[in-house]
Design a protein around this motif. Structure first.
Motif, PDB file in Angstrom:
ATOM      1  N   GLU A 148       0.829  -1.202   0.000  1.00 29.28           N
ATOM      2  CA  GLU A 148       0.000   0.000   0.000  1.00 29.28           C
ATOM      3  C   GLU A 148       0.859   1.246   0.000  1.00 29.28           C
ATOM      4  O   GLU A 148       1.934   1.279   0.609  1.00 29.28           O
ATOM      5  N   GLU A 149       0.391   2.288  -0.703  1.00 31.08           N
ATOM      6  CA  GLU A 149       1.116   3.551  -0.735  1.00 31.08           C
ATOM      7  C   GLU A 149       1.081   4.197   0.643  1.00 31.08           C
ATOM      8  O   GLU A 149       0.051   4.234   1.304  1.00 31.08           O
ATOM      9  N   THR A 150       2.213   4.707   1.072  1.00 28.64           N
ATOM     10  CA  THR A 150       2.301   5.354   2.371  1.00 28.64           C
ATOM     11  C   THR A 150       3.248   6.546   2.276  1.00 28.64           C
ATOM     12  O   THR A 150       4.110   6.590   1.396  1.00 28.64           O
ATOM     13  N   VAL A 151       3.079   7.507   3.161  1.00 25.84           N
ATOM     14  CA  VAL A 151       3.918   8.700   3.176  1.00 25.84           C
ATOM     15  C   VAL A 151       4.811   8.668   4.404  1.00 25.84           C
ATOM     16  O   VAL A 151       4.328   8.555   5.541  1.00 25.84           O
ATOM     17  N   GLU A 152       6.114   8.746   4.175  1.00 22.92           N
ATOM     18  CA  GLU A 152       7.090   8.833   5.256  1.00 22.92           C
ATOM     19  C   GLU A 152       7.702  10.234   5.234  1.00 22.92           C
ATOM     20  O   GLU A 152       7.509  11.004   4.295  1.00 22.92           O
ATOM     21  N   HIS A 153       8.476  10.520   6.264  1.00 22.79           N
ATOM     22  CA  HIS A 153       9.203  11.784   6.329  1.00 22.79           C
ATOM     23  C   HIS A 153      10.644  11.496   6.711  1.00 22.79           C
ATOM     24  O   HIS A 153      10.893  10.679   7.614  1.00 22.79           O
ATOM     25  N   PRO A 154      11.593  12.125   6.047  1.00 18.40           N
ATOM     26  CA  PRO A 154      12.995  11.900   6.416  1.00 18.40           C
ATOM     27  C   PRO A 154      13.297  12.487   7.789  1.00 18.40           C
ATOM     28  O   PRO A 154      12.538  13.311   8.315  1.00 18.40           O
ATOM     29  N   ASP A 155      14.401  12.059   8.358  1.00 19.79           N
ATOM     30  CA  ASP A 155      14.851  12.640   9.619  1.00 19.79           C
ATOM     31  C   ASP A 155      15.378  14.049   9.370  1.00 19.79           C
ATOM     32  O   ASP A 155      15.914  14.337   8.294  1.00 19.79           O
ATOM     33  N   ALA A 156      15.246  14.917  10.333  1.00 20.11           N
ATOM     34  CA  ALA A 156      15.826  16.251  10.206  1.00 20.11           C
ATOM     35  C   ALA A 156      17.345  16.123  10.066  1.00 20.11           C
ATOM     36  O   ALA A 156      17.991  15.411  10.826  1.00 20.11           O
ATOM     37  N   GLY A 157      17.897  16.788   9.062  1.00 18.91           N
ATOM     38  CA  GLY A 157      19.338  16.727   8.811  1.00 18.91           C
ATOM     39  C   GLY A 157      19.757  15.620   7.868  1.00 18.91           C
ATOM     40  O   GLY A 157      20.908  15.592   7.404  1.00 18.91           O
ATOM     41  N   GLU A 158      18.853  14.702   7.573  1.00 19.58           N
ATOM     42  CA  GLU A 158      19.152  13.613   6.635  1.00 19.58           C
ATOM     43  C   GLU A 158      19.413  14.195   5.245  1.00 19.58           C
ATOM     44  O   GLU A 158      18.758  15.147   4.816  1.00 19.58           O
ATOM     45  N   VAL A 159      20.365  13.640   4.522  1.00 25.59           N
ATOM     46  CA  VAL A 159      20.638  14.077   3.154  1.00 25.59           C
ATOM     47  C   VAL A 159      19.679  13.361   2.211  1.00 25.59           C
ATOM     48  O   VAL A 159      19.580  12.125   2.239  1.00 25.59           O
ATOM     49  N   VAL A 160      18.962  14.131   1.392  1.00 28.10           N
ATOM     50  CA  VAL A 160      17.982  13.564   0.471  1.00 28.10           C
ATOM     51  C   VAL A 160      18.073  14.243  -0.886  1.00 28.10           C
ATOM     52  O   VAL A 160      18.451  15.405  -0.992  1.00 28.10           O
ATOM     53  N   TRP A 161      17.692  13.506  -1.911  1.00 25.51           N
ATOM     54  CA  TRP A 161      17.403  14.096  -3.209  1.00 25.51           C
ATOM     55  C   TRP A 161      15.912  14.405  -3.224  1.00 25.51           C
ATOM     56  O   TRP A 161      15.096  13.581  -2.791  1.00 25.51           O
ATOM     57  N   ARG A 162      15.553  15.586  -3.736  1.00 23.19           N
ATOM     58  CA  ARG A 162      14.149  15.952  -3.799  1.00 23.19           C
ATOM     59  C   ARG A 162      13.875  16.819  -5.026  1.00 23.19           C
ATOM     60  O   ARG A 162      14.792  17.328  -5.667  1.00 23.19           O
ATOM     61  N   ASP A 163      12.586  16.932  -5.363  1.00 26.90           N
ATOM     62  CA  ASP A 163      12.163  17.866  -6.395  1.00 26.90           C
ATOM     63  C   ASP A 163      11.060  18.729  -5.796  1.00 26.90           C
ATOM     64  O   ASP A 163      10.915  18.801  -4.568  1.00 26.90           O
ATOM     65  N   ASP A 164      10.269  19.409  -6.641  1.00 26.58           N
ATOM     66  CA  ASP A 164       9.237  20.295  -6.105  1.00 26.58           C
ATOM     67  C   ASP A 164       8.114  19.540  -5.399  1.00 26.58           C
ATOM     68  O   ASP A 164       7.418  20.113  -4.556  1.00 26.58           O
ATOM     69  N   THR A 165       7.916  18.288  -5.737  1.00 22.08           N
ATOM     70  CA  THR A 165       6.833  17.502  -5.139  1.00 22.08           C
ATOM     71  C   THR A 165       7.221  16.910  -3.787  1.00 22.08           C
ATOM     72  O   THR A 165       6.415  16.874  -2.859  1.00 22.08           O
ATOM     73  N   GLY A 166       8.454  16.447  -3.674  1.00 24.47           N
ATOM     74  CA  GLY A 166       8.891  15.829  -2.420  1.00 24.47           C
ATOM     75  C   GLY A 166      10.194  15.091  -2.601  1.00 24.47           C
ATOM     76  O   GLY A 166      10.905  15.274  -3.591  1.00 24.47           O
ATOM     77  N   VAL A 167      10.498  14.223  -1.655  1.00 23.37           N
ATOM     78  CA  VAL A 167      11.754  13.466  -1.667  1.00 23.37           C
ATOM     79  C   VAL A 167      11.677  12.363  -2.717  1.00 23.37           C
ATOM     80  O   VAL A 167      10.681  11.636  -2.795  1.00 23.37           O
ATOM     81  N   THR A 168      12.725  12.248  -3.528  1.00 26.01           N
ATOM     82  CA  THR A 168      12.797  11.173  -4.515  1.00 26.01           C
ATOM     83  C   THR A 168      13.709  10.039  -4.065  1.00 26.01           C
ATOM     84  O   THR A 168      13.562   8.907  -4.520  1.00 26.01           O
ATOM     85  N   CYS A 169      14.662  10.344  -3.170  1.00 27.62           N
ATOM     86  CA  CYS A 169      15.553   9.295  -2.656  1.00 27.62           C
ATOM     87  C   CYS A 169      15.995   9.662  -1.252  1.00 27.62           C
ATOM     88  O   CYS A 169      16.502  10.766  -1.022  1.00 27.62           O
ATOM     89  N   ARG A 170      15.794   8.752  -0.307  1.00 32.03           N
ATOM     90  CA  ARG A 170      16.160   8.996   1.088  1.00 32.03           C
ATOM     91  C   ARG A 170      17.603   8.585   1.372  1.00 32.03           C
ATOM     92  O   ARG A 170      18.195   7.762   0.688  1.00 32.03           O
ATOM     93  N   ARG A 171      18.139   9.198   2.438  1.00 37.15           N
ATOM     94  CA  ARG A 171      19.493   8.916   2.915  1.00 37.15           C
ATOM     95  C   ARG A 171      20.494   8.903   1.754  1.00 37.15           C
ATOM     96  O   ARG A 171      21.221   7.935   1.562  1.00 37.15           O
ATOM     97  N   TRP A 172      20.462  10.001   1.014  1.00 37.00           N
ATOM     98  CA  TRP A 172      21.364  10.258  -0.103  1.00 37.00           C
ATOM     99  C   TRP A 172      21.074   9.315  -1.266  1.00 37.00           C
ATOM    100  O   TRP A 172      20.521   9.721  -2.285  1.00 37.00           O
TER     101      TRP A 172
END
Length: 230
Positions: A148-172
């Motif tokens: 099932e589709e779910t929404v997570e949130h990265p940790d504060a300070g975590e390095v992420v790739w993102r675009d205008d919609t949201g995070v595309t890849c977590r923890r770099w």
């Protein structure tokens, strides 16, 4: 470059030896894995084994640098490995590397053969510019859990790739979201090859050039551009 990619000053300060090479491609033809891509993955596993000479992947100097960087932004590298180390462990196991689709097989083979994190994003599903940032912790990361589709949130300070919609890849480069991953319908893509010191910049360039050659081989007629390291 058709797609804008930026690296924030905060990430540069965290990892001053970070370099990335971008390969853009349009007019790609994707599809199920083939005998050709399967052979490519097997050869990559062979090249990796020769490179390591019996050592586990995390003892490689480049992988050790990624582990130190993951620790620096608060991730546990033995639990959330960078994508190259995770693939390398699969390649050396009895299970071997997964066969996903032509494009993913090609960039996974480059990642394993060169022991460097490589990611592929479907540019038709990227919104706005891509940027590598340290997360605030409020960003959305849409993924799938338990089917099932779910929404997570990265940790504060975590390095992420993102675009205008949201995070595309977590923890770099640890876990990509399904929204921008390469499917059998993907025709346009951007590939990211990421390295840290002590890997020489020339090694990243060589990996990017080999990736471009393989994309041209499996998608004759595709328009492929390899950008200078940044």
């Amino acid at each position: 470059m058709t797609l804008t990619l930026t690296v924030s000053d905060e990430v540069r300060a965290l990892a001053p030896g970070f370099t990335h090479v971008v390969v853009e491609a349009d007019g790609l033809v994707n599809g199920p894995s083939t005998d050709g891509t399967s052979a490519l993955l097997d050869d990559a596993a062979r090249r990796l084994a020769e490179r390591l000479g019996g050592r586990p992947p995390h003892e490689d100097a480049h992988m050790a640098a990624w582990r130190e960087t993951y620790t620096a932004f608060g991730s546990k590298p033995s639990r959330t490995r960078n994508s190259a180390e995770a693939l390398a462990k699969r390649a050396l196991s009895d299970a071997g590397l997964p066969r996903i689709n032509v494009l993913v097989d090609v960039y996974n083979a480059i990642s394993v053969a060169h022991l460097i994190p490589v990611g592929g994003e479907d540019t038709d599903h990227i919104r706005g510019a891509m940027r590598l940032v340290r997360a605030t912790g409020d960003e959305d990361f849409v993924t799938v859990a338990g089917g099932e589709e779910t929404v997570e949130h990265p940790d504060a300070g975590e390095v992420v790739w993102r675009d205008d919609t949201g995070v595309t890849c977590r923890r770099w480069n640890w876990r990509q979201g399904p929204r921008t991953r390469l499917t059998e319908q993907s025709a346009s893509a951007v590939f990211l090859l990421e390295s840290l010191a002590p890997m020489p910049v020339g090694d990243v360039e060589s990996a990017g050039a080999e990736l471009a050659e393989l994309l041209a081989k499996f998608s004759p007629g595709a328009r492929i551009t390899v950008h200078a390291p940044e």
